[in-house]
Motif scaffolding. Structure first.
Motif, PDB file in Angstrom:
ATOM      1  N   TYR A 132       0.846  -1.202   0.000  1.00  0.00           N
ATOM      2  CA  TYR A 132       0.000   0.000   0.000  1.00  0.00           C
ATOM      3  C   TYR A 132       0.878   1.249   0.000  1.00  0.00           C
ATOM      4  CZ  TYR A 132      -3.645  -3.288   1.504  1.00  0.00           C
ATOM      5  OH  TYR A 132      -4.521  -4.350   1.591  1.00  0.00           O
ATOM      6  N   THR A 133       0.280   2.383  -0.298  1.00  0.00           N
ATOM      7  CA  THR A 133       0.995   3.656  -0.232  1.00  0.00           C
ATOM      8  C   THR A 133       1.505   3.867   1.193  1.00  0.00           C
ATOM      9  OG1 THR A 133      -0.424   4.561  -1.950  1.00  0.00           O
ATOM     10  CG2 THR A 133       0.772   6.141  -0.598  1.00  0.00           C
ATOM     11  N   LEU A 140       6.795   6.790  -4.342  1.00  0.00           N
ATOM     12  CA  LEU A 140       6.977   5.512  -5.035  1.00  0.00           C
ATOM     13  C   LEU A 140       5.651   4.756  -5.012  1.00  0.00           C
ATOM     14  CD1 LEU A 140       9.236   3.828  -6.382  1.00  0.00           C
ATOM     15  CD2 LEU A 140       9.682   2.808  -4.164  1.00  0.00           C
ATOM     16  N   ALA A 141       5.142   4.441  -6.169  1.00  0.00           N
ATOM     17  CA  ALA A 141       3.841   3.761  -6.260  1.00  0.00           C
ATOM     18  C   ALA A 141       3.910   2.388  -5.592  1.00  0.00           C
ATOM     19  CB  ALA A 141       3.428   3.602  -7.714  1.00  0.00           C
ATOM     20  N   PRO A 142       2.859   2.012  -4.857  1.00  0.00           N
ATOM     21  CA  PRO A 142       2.853   0.685  -4.228  1.00  0.00           C
ATOM     22  C   PRO A 142       2.771  -0.416  -5.285  1.00  0.00           C
ATOM     23  CG  PRO A 142       0.724   1.748  -3.974  1.00  0.00           C
ATOM     24  CD  PRO A 142       1.632   2.764  -4.595  1.00  0.00           C
ATOM     25  N   ILE A 162       4.239  -6.089   3.542  1.00  0.00           N
ATOM     26  CA  ILE A 162       4.761  -4.906   4.232  1.00  0.00           C
ATOM     27  C   ILE A 162       4.466  -3.678   3.384  1.00  0.00           C
ATOM     28  CG2 ILE A 162       7.096  -4.973   3.222  1.00  0.00           C
ATOM     29  CD1 ILE A 162       8.151  -4.202   6.066  1.00  0.00           C
ATOM     30  N   GLY A 163       4.344  -2.545   4.050  1.00  0.00           N
ATOM     31  CA  GLY A 163       4.180  -1.283   3.337  1.00  0.00           C
ATOM     32  C   GLY A 163       2.786  -0.711   3.448  1.00  0.00           C
ATOM     33  N   GLY A 164       2.634   0.319   4.274  1.00  0.00           N
ATOM     34  CA  GLY A 164       1.350   0.991   4.407  1.00  0.00           C
ATOM     35  C   GLY A 164       0.314   0.192   5.178  1.00  0.00           C
TER      36      GLY A 164
END
Length: 192
Positions: A132-133, A140-142, A162-164
């Motif tokens: 995710y964002t 950087l685009a998810p 992982i991520g957002g």
């Protein structure tokens, strides 16, 4: 409580207090208790990381929360820590004879090709992202849920997203529906 196992990943940049103090707070949680803690502290030199790891190891052991050291396999061996996260570049360098010492050997992957390579290198868990964002990867685009699903389909290992990722049940259901066996949470755990 999340049905998806959550791992807290430390980040001193997003944490308003010292990491050791924050991890101590996380060990006291009941509802959002992490399954494990990845002790990531990129800004510390080896000596400072070792000191932090010793302190955090005591907190985690007392609470029954597994500690996963980041990047330093020699330190993990020295401290008897059986769980290790290595960036893929470091996993490639880890001597084959050392891999058997770890019951958990995770690495971060950002493509299906990296996932397949990591599995071949002996990783036991993959961390795929960013899904995710996130402010950690501003601009950087998810990679998204399709990427997560592709990675999960390409390997037989458990994949953690992982991520957002926050403490959102709908988000967790999406991750699970796309093959994730768990999720790594950074900012939300660092700000609790």
């Amino acid at each position: 409580m999340s049905e998806l196992p959550l791992i807290a990943v430390t980040d001193s940049a997003s944490c308003p207090r010292p990491l050791a103090e924050q991890i101590e707070r996380l060990t006291k949680l009941t509802e959002l208790r992490p399954q494990a803690v990845i002790l990531r502290a990129k800004s510390l030199d080896k000596a400072a990381y070792r000191t932090l790891a010793l302190e955090v190891q005591q907190s985690c052991e007392a609470a029954g929360i597994p500690l996963i050291l980041h990047s330093d396999w020699q330190l993990a061996r020295e401290l008897g820590v059986k769980r290790l996260h290595l960036p893929l570049a470091l996993l490639r360098q880890l001597p084959t004879c050392e891999r058997a010492h770890f019951t958990w050997l995770s690495t971060s992957v950002h493509s299906v090709e990296e996932a397949i390579e990591a599995q071949a290198l002996g990783a036991t868990v993959l961390i795929a992202g960013h899904i995710y964002t996130t402010q950690c990867k501003a601009g950087l685009a998810p990679r998204g849920l399709g990427f997560l699903q592709s990675v999960c389909s390409a390997v037989s290992l458990p994949v953690y997203a992982i991520g957002g990722i926050s403490f959102d049940a709908t988000q967790h259901a999406e991750l699970k529906a796309n093959g994730a066996r768990g999720a790594c949470v950074i900012s939300a755990y660092m700000r609790l």
